[in-house]
Design a protein around this motif. Structure first.
Motif, PDB file in Angstrom:
ATOM      1  N   GLY A  70       0.843  -1.195   0.000  1.00  0.00           N
ATOM      2  CA  GLY A  70       0.000   0.000   0.000  1.00  0.00           C
ATOM      3  C   GLY A  70       0.873   1.237   0.000  1.00  0.00           C
ATOM      4  N   SER A  71       0.400   2.300   0.642  1.00  0.00           N
ATOM      5  CA  SER A  71       1.140   3.555   0.670  1.00  0.00           C
ATOM      6  C   SER A  71       1.052   4.194   2.045  1.00  0.00           C
ATOM      7  CB  SER A  71       0.571   4.512  -0.372  1.00  0.00           C
ATOM      8  OG  SER A  71       1.221   5.765  -0.286  1.00  0.00           O
ATOM      9  N   ALA A  72       2.200   4.587   2.577  1.00  0.00           N
ATOM     10  CA  ALA A  72       2.257   5.242   3.890  1.00  0.00           C
ATOM     11  C   ALA A  72       2.280   6.758   3.757  1.00  0.00           C
ATOM     12  CB  ALA A  72       3.487   4.761   4.664  1.00  0.00           C
ATOM     13  N   GLY A  73       2.161   7.263   2.549  1.00  0.00           N
ATOM     14  CA  GLY A  73       2.164   8.709   2.318  1.00  0.00           C
ATOM     15  C   GLY A  73       0.770   9.295   2.479  1.00  0.00           C
ATOM     16  N   PRO A  74       0.571  10.475   1.953  1.00  0.00           N
ATOM     17  CA  PRO A  74      -0.755  11.099   2.045  1.00  0.00           C
ATOM     18  C   PRO A  74      -1.819  10.186   1.431  1.00  0.00           C
ATOM     19  CG  PRO A  74       0.851  12.654   1.201  1.00  0.00           C
ATOM     20  CD  PRO A  74       1.530  11.310   1.247  1.00  0.00           C
ATOM     21  N   ARG A  75      -2.983  10.195   2.044  1.00  0.00           N
ATOM     22  CA  ARG A  75      -4.073   9.341   1.564  1.00  0.00           C
ATOM     23  C   ARG A  75      -4.415   9.659   0.116  1.00  0.00           C
ATOM     24  NH1 ARG A  75      -9.304   7.706   4.937  1.00  0.00           N
ATOM     25  NH2 ARG A  75      -9.946   6.023   3.564  1.00  0.00           N
ATOM     26  N   ARG A  76      -4.560   8.613  -0.689  1.00  0.00           N
ATOM     27  CA  ARG A  76      -4.912   8.743  -2.102  1.00  0.00           C
ATOM     28  C   ARG A  76      -6.263   8.095  -2.306  1.00  0.00           C
ATOM     29  NH1 ARG A  76      -0.161   9.172  -5.677  1.00  0.00           N
ATOM     30  NH2 ARG A  76      -1.538   8.218  -7.189  1.00  0.00           N
ATOM     31  N   PHE A  77      -7.133   8.837  -2.967  1.00  0.00           N
ATOM     32  CA  PHE A  77      -8.475   8.330  -3.246  1.00  0.00           C
ATOM     33  C   PHE A  77      -9.117   7.939  -1.911  1.00  0.00           C
ATOM     34  CE2 PHE A  77      -5.487   7.158  -6.679  1.00  0.00           C
ATOM     35  CZ  PHE A  77      -5.867   8.114  -7.598  1.00  0.00           C
ATOM     36  N   LYS A  78      -9.686   6.774  -1.820  1.00  0.00           N
ATOM     37  CA  LYS A  78     -10.256   6.300  -0.557  1.00  0.00           C
ATOM     38  C   LYS A  78      -9.476   5.090  -0.033  1.00  0.00           C
ATOM     39  CE  LYS A  78     -14.842   8.098  -1.288  1.00  0.00           C
ATOM     40  NZ  LYS A  78     -15.139   8.970  -0.201  1.00  0.00           N
ATOM     41  N   LEU A  79      -8.255   4.965  -0.489  1.00  0.00           N
ATOM     42  CA  LEU A  79      -7.432   3.834  -0.084  1.00  0.00           C
ATOM     43  C   LEU A  79      -6.963   3.993   1.351  1.00  0.00           C
ATOM     44  CD1 LEU A  79      -5.221   3.531  -3.278  1.00  0.00           C
ATOM     45  CD2 LEU A  79      -7.152   2.091  -2.624  1.00  0.00           C
ATOM     46  N   PRO A  80      -6.751   2.880   2.047  1.00  0.00           N
ATOM     47  CA  PRO A  80      -6.187   2.985   3.393  1.00  0.00           C
ATOM     48  C   PRO A  80      -4.739   3.476   3.321  1.00  0.00           C
ATOM     49  CG  PRO A  80      -6.314   0.685   2.710  1.00  0.00           C
ATOM     50  CD  PRO A  80      -6.988   1.500   1.642  1.00  0.00           C
ATOM     51  N   VAL A  81      -4.291   4.101   4.370  1.00  0.00           N
ATOM     52  CA  VAL A  81      -2.883   4.472   4.498  1.00  0.00           C
ATOM     53  C   VAL A  81      -2.231   3.302   5.230  1.00  0.00           C
ATOM     54  CG1 VAL A  81      -1.256   6.126   5.455  1.00  0.00           C
ATOM     55  CG2 VAL A  81      -3.440   6.923   4.533  1.00  0.00           C
ATOM     56  N   SER A  82      -1.280   2.677   4.572  1.00  0.00           N
ATOM     57  CA  SER A  82      -0.729   1.449   5.151  1.00  0.00           C
ATOM     58  C   SER A  82       0.724   1.256   4.769  1.00  0.00           C
ATOM     59  CB  SER A  82      -1.537   0.239   4.673  1.00  0.00           C
ATOM     60  OG  SER A  82      -1.365   0.043   3.288  1.00  0.00           O
ATOM     61  N   MET A  83       1.306   0.331   5.455  1.00  0.00           N
ATOM     62  CA  MET A  83       2.636  -0.154   5.109  1.00  0.00           C
ATOM     63  C   MET A  83       2.609  -1.653   5.338  1.00  0.00           C
ATOM     64  SD  MET A  83       4.891   1.294   8.232  1.00  0.00           S
ATOM     65  CE  MET A  83       4.949   0.436   9.777  1.00  0.00           C
ATOM     66  N   GLY A  84       3.636  -2.320   4.893  1.00  0.00           N
ATOM     67  CA  GLY A  84       3.646  -3.767   5.025  1.00  0.00           C
ATOM     68  C   GLY A  84       4.917  -4.270   5.656  1.00  0.00           C
ATOM     69  N   ARG A  85       4.813  -5.484   6.124  1.00  0.00           N
ATOM     70  CA  ARG A  85       5.960  -6.183   6.694  1.00  0.00           C
ATOM     71  C   ARG A  85       6.101  -7.516   5.992  1.00  0.00           C
ATOM     72  NH1 ARG A  85       5.344  -5.949  13.158  1.00  0.00           N
ATOM     73  NH2 ARG A  85       3.803  -4.409  12.652  1.00  0.00           N
TER      74      ARG A  85
END
Length: 104
Positions: A70-85
């Motif tokens: 996903g993306s940990a930056g500014p929220r895009r569209f209605k996507l969650p703000v996330s990162m992965g491990r």
């Protein structure tokens, strides 16, 4: 890693793909899964890490984990703000998502 909006001379220093080895597990990293130019299982990869869509997703195909944190930056569209491990244990890799709080 070089993304699709990384332009200019400075971006030429960024790799388009990378191979990472962790605990005997090989991971292929690229920006856009649509540009995957090899067969991961045949090449010996346990996982493919990509991020172009910014949509957190993981699936296993033919024994290979395909993981987009996903993306940990500014929220895009209605996507969650996330990162992965990516967790490597006993010669296997699995993914986990961390959803980050959205502040306005």
């Amino acid at each position: 890693m070089r993304g699709n909006i990384d332009k200019g001379g400075w971006s030429r220093k960024l790799q388009e793909t990378e191979v990472i080895e962790l605990g005997g597990v090989f991971i292929y990293v690229l920006h856009d899964l649509a540009h995957l130019d090899l067969e991961p299982k045949a090449a010996g990869f346990s996982a493919v890490l990509s991020g172009h869509s910014h949509i957190p997703k993981q699936e296993t195909r033919d024994g290979v984990l395909y993981f987009n944190p996903g993306s940990a930056g500014p929220r895009r569209f209605k996507l969650p703000v996330s990162m992965g491990r990516l967790i490597v244990e006993h010669g296997k890799v699995r993914g986990a998502f961390v959803t980050l709080p959205v502040t306005n």
